[in-house]
Design an enzyme around this catalytic site. Structure first.
Site, PDB file in Angstrom:
ATOM      1  N   SER A   1       0.826  -1.196   0.000  1.00 50.77           N
ATOM      2  CA  SER A   1       0.000   0.000   0.000  1.00 50.77           C
ATOM      3  C   SER A   1       0.874   1.265   0.000  1.00 50.77           C
ATOM      4  CB  SER A   1      -0.947  -0.061   1.206  1.00 50.77           C
ATOM      5  OG  SER A   1      -1.947   0.890   1.136  1.00 50.77           O
TER       6      SER A   1
ATOM      7  N   ASP B   1      -8.891  -3.309  -6.765  1.00 53.16           N
ATOM      8  CA  ASP B   1      -8.400  -2.733  -5.508  1.00 53.16           C
ATOM      9  C   ASP B   1      -8.867  -1.277  -5.427  1.00 53.16           C
ATOM     10  OD1 ASP B   1      -6.884  -1.573  -3.451  1.00 53.16           O
ATOM     11  OD2 ASP B   1      -5.030  -2.566  -4.026  1.00 53.16           O
TER      12      ASP B   1
ATOM     13  N   HIS C   1      -7.310  -5.468  -1.215  1.00 52.62           N
ATOM     14  CA  HIS C   1      -6.214  -4.499  -1.198  1.00 52.62           C
ATOM     15  C   HIS C   1      -4.969  -5.124  -0.583  1.00 52.62           C
ATOM     16  CE1 HIS C   1      -3.896  -0.917  -0.616  1.00 52.62           C
ATOM     17  NE2 HIS C   1      -4.028  -0.934   0.700  1.00 52.62           N
TER      18      HIS C   1
END
Length: 541
Positions: free
Chosen positions: A218, A440, A469
Site C-alpha cells: 500500500s 483494488d 487491497h
C-alpha cells in the site's frame, strides 16, 4: 487515504509557536560530528504490543538514532524502533536484509520482521527480515499524537448538506489540528516520505548493508518508490503490493478511491443477496443496498447506545463496514454484523466492528497519516474546491466519498509546511515485482500501470477482478509462488510490450458463509493470522 474526520477556521502555524523538543529527542552539541548510526540488538519484550509476538518468533529489537532534520545532521536526534528475525540458511546462501513497510502512512511495521515465515517454499529463510515503526509511529520516539479521543461517537452526518453540518465538522477538525500543533513540537515539520526514506537509508547503514531488499504494502509502495528514486544504487530487489500512483500524491489520490470503494461495497451487497437464506437482508443487490442506507438514515435520526452509553449514529454505521471495500475476507463477518443488527438489534457487534475499523482511542496512526500526507505535497486550501469535487463524486459514489473527505480535510489547515513530492523515477532500479488486484479500491490499478512505465525493470502481476487491497501472501499461489521465486533467485516474469500486466492471475474465490459451506461441504481458506493483522494495522495508503 483512509477514513476518520476534519475542519477549517484558524490556521495554526508551528513556526509561530514556541515548542519544546520532546524529552525523548536528544539534542547534539553544534560542534558534534555526525556519526554513522549503529545497532545494539536486544530483547523485544518492552517494545509495545508487538513485543510478545516478536519474542515468540525469536526476534531481536533495537533503536536507531537518526536526525530529526536531515538538513541539520548533527542536530536533534530521534529514534526509529526496528526488529529483526535472522536468516536460518547457511551463510553461503544468505541474501541480505528485507525491510518491510505495511502502509498507512502511520502503520506500525515493527511486527513485520515475522513476514519471512509466510513466504512459500521457505524462500524467506535466506534473509534477515527487518520490521520498523516509521518516525512518529508506535515505539519510535517521539510518537505523534494529537487527541486520542478524536472521532468518537454520534458524529455529524458525513454529507455536509447544511452549513450547520459543515461548520460542525470544521469545528472538530480545527480543534484537532490545533491540538496537533500544541502537543508534538518540531517533528511535525519532518514527517514527509522523503524523511522516512532517508531513515531507511540510515537503517541500511546501521545494519552494515551496501544494498537492501524491500517489501512494501500500500503506502509502503510509495515509500519504496521514493527510496529507490533517492538511493537507486542501494536497492537490490523490491516487491510492491498495491501500488500508489505517484501522479496523485495525495489530494487526487484520495478522490480516486471513492468510486472503486463504492463498486466494491456494491459487490458485497450482491454477495449478501446471494446468501439471503443466511443473512435475511434481501434477495437483490438493490434491496440490500437500500436496506443498508435506510438503516444508516435511521441511525442518523435515532442513534443507538452501546453498553457504556456511547451512541452510534449514521457515520459510525458507515465506518463499521469500511473493510468490506478493502478485503473480501471480511465479508462474512461484516454481513453477520449487518444482519444481527437489522434482524436482532445487536448493538454490541456493531460497536465492535466500528472500533475495529476506526481505531478509536489511539490516534497515533491517524496523526502520522496526516503528518505525512499533508506535508508530502500541497493540498487545496479552498473549501469551494473540496465541496465541488466531493459533491460530484458523492452523486455516483456515496459510500465513502464524504467520509474520506472529512478524514483528510485537516490537510487544508495542517500546522506544518507542505513540500514538493519527490520525483519518482525508476530507470536505475533494475528489479521490481509488483502485485495489484484490478478492483483494488485503496490503490486503484492505474497506479501500477503508471509505476510499471517508470520502472523498466519492473514486472506487474495483476489479479484480474480481485477486490482485495494488498493481498499478497494471502493464499493465492499464482502471486505468492512468484514472490517466493523472486526472493529465492531474482526470477521475474518476461516483460510484455505495452502498458499492461506481464502476468494475469485469477483471484481467490469469494468466501462462503459457514452455514452455506456446511450444506455444500465447501469453504474458503482465510488469510494467515499475520496477514489479517497487517490488513487491520495498515491504515490505508
Amino acid at each position: 487515504m483512509k477514513k476518520w474526520m476534519s475542519g477549517a477556521l484558524a490556521i495554526v502555524s508551528v513556526g509561530a509557536l514556541t515548542l519544546a523538543v520532546p524529552a525523548t529527542a536528544q539534542a547534539a552539541p553544534p560542534s558534534a560530528a555526525a556519526k554513522a548510526p549503529t545497532v545494539s540488538w536486544g530483547s523485544c519484550a518492552s517494545f509495545g504490543d508487538s513485543g510478545p509476538g516478536l519474542v515468540r518468533a525469536g526476534a531481536q529489537c533495537a533503536r536507531v538514532k537518526v536526525p530529526l532534520d536531515y538538513a541539520k545532521p548533527r542536530g536533534t536526534k530521534i529514534t526509529i524502533a526496528i526488529s529483526r528475525v535472522k536468516h536460518t540458511v547457511a551463510r553461503s546462501k544468505y541474501q541480505g536484509v528485507v525491510l518491510v513497510n505495511p502502509g498507512g502512512p502511520g502503520g506500525s511495521g515493527l511486527g513485520l520482521s515475522r513476514l519471512g515465515g509466510a513466504i512459500p517454499k521457505n524462500a524467506g529463510a535466506a534473509y534477515d527480515w527487518i520490521g520498523f515503526d516509521p518516525r512518529g509511529v508506535g515505539q519510535s520516539a517521539p510518537a505523534v499524537s494529537c487527541d486520542p479521543s478524536y472521532g468518537g461517537y454520534d458524529r455529524p452526518r458525513y454529507e455536509p448538506s447544511t452549513t450547520e453540518i459543515r461548520d460542525a465538522w470544521f469545528a472538530r477538525t480545527n480543534a484537532y489540528t490545533t491540538a496537533c500543533a500544541e502537543k508534538n513540537g518540531p517533528i511535525l515539520d519532518h514527517l514527509t516520505t522523503r524523511d522516512v526514506a532517508k531513515d531507511l537509508d540510515q537503517i541500511r547503514i546501521a545494519l552494515g548493508q551496501k544494498r537492501i531488499n524491500y517489501y512494501g504494502f500500500s503506502y509502503g509502495t510509495y515509500l519504496g518508490q521514493v527510496y529507490s528514486s533517492l538511493f537507486p544504487s542501494h536497492v537490490r530487489r523490491m516487491i510492491f503490493d498495491g501500488t500508489v500512483d505517484p501522479r496523485d500524491v495525495w489530494y487526487q489520490g484520495n478522490l480516486n478511491q471513492n468510486e472503486p470503494f463504492d463498486k466494491n461495497v456494491n459487490r458485497w451487497f450482491a454477495w449478501i443477496a446471494k446468501y439471503d437464506d443466511v443473512y435475511h437482508l434481501g434477495t437483490t443487490t438493490r434491496a440490500v443496498r437500500n436496506l443498508f442506507y435506510d438503516t444508516q438514515e435511521k441511525l442518523y435520526d435515532e442513534p443507538v447506545a452501546d453498553a457504556d452509553g456511547n451512541r452510534l449514529g449514521g457515520s459510525e454505521w458507515n465506518d463499521s463496514f469500511l473493510y468490506a471495500g478493502y478485503y473480501q475476507s471480511t465479508w462474512t463477518d461484516l454481513a453477520q454484523v449487518f444482519s444481527d443488527f437489522v434482524n436482532q438489534g445487536d448493538v454490541a457487534s456493531l460497536n465492535a466492528a466500528y472500533l475495529d475499523a476506526s481505531g478509536y482511542g489511539d490516534d497515533n496512526g491517524y496523526a502520522v497519516y496526516l503528518g505525512v500526507q499533508c506535508t508530502d505535497a500541497a493540498w487545496p486550501t479552498s473549501w469551494d474546491k473540496w465541496a465541488r469535487d466531493n459533491w460530484a463524486l458523492d452523486a455516483i459514489a456515496p459510500f465513502e466519498t464524504w467520509a474520506n473527505a472529512w478524514f483528510n480535510e485537516p490537510c487544508r489547515h495542517w500546522p506544518a509546511k507542505a513540500h514538493k513530492p519527490v520525483r519518482v523515477k525508476g530507470a536505475k532500479s533494475t528489479s521490481v515485482l509488483m502485485i495489484n488486484e484490478t478492483y483494488d479500491a485503496a490503490t486503484p490499478y492505474a497506479g501500477s500501470i503508471e509505476v510499471r512505465k517508470r520502472y523498466p525493470g519492473a514486472r506487474l502481476v495483476a489479479v484480474s477482478r480481485g477486490t482485495t487491497h494488498s493481498g499478497s501472501l494471502g493464499g493465492n499461489a499464482c502471486t505468492d509462488d512468484r514472490i517466493a521465486d523472486y526472493l529465492l533467485t531474482g526470477t521475474l516474469p518476461r516483460r510484455v510490450s505495452g502498458n499492461r500486466a506481464d502476468v494475469v492471475c485469477q483471484p481467490l474465490p469469494q468466501p462462503v458463509p459457514e452455514q452455506a459451506a456446511a450444506r455444500t461441504q465447501s469453504a474458503t481458506p482465510a488469510p494467515s493470522e499475520l496477514r489479517q493483522q497487517m490488513q487491520r494495522d495498515a491504515i490505508r495508503p
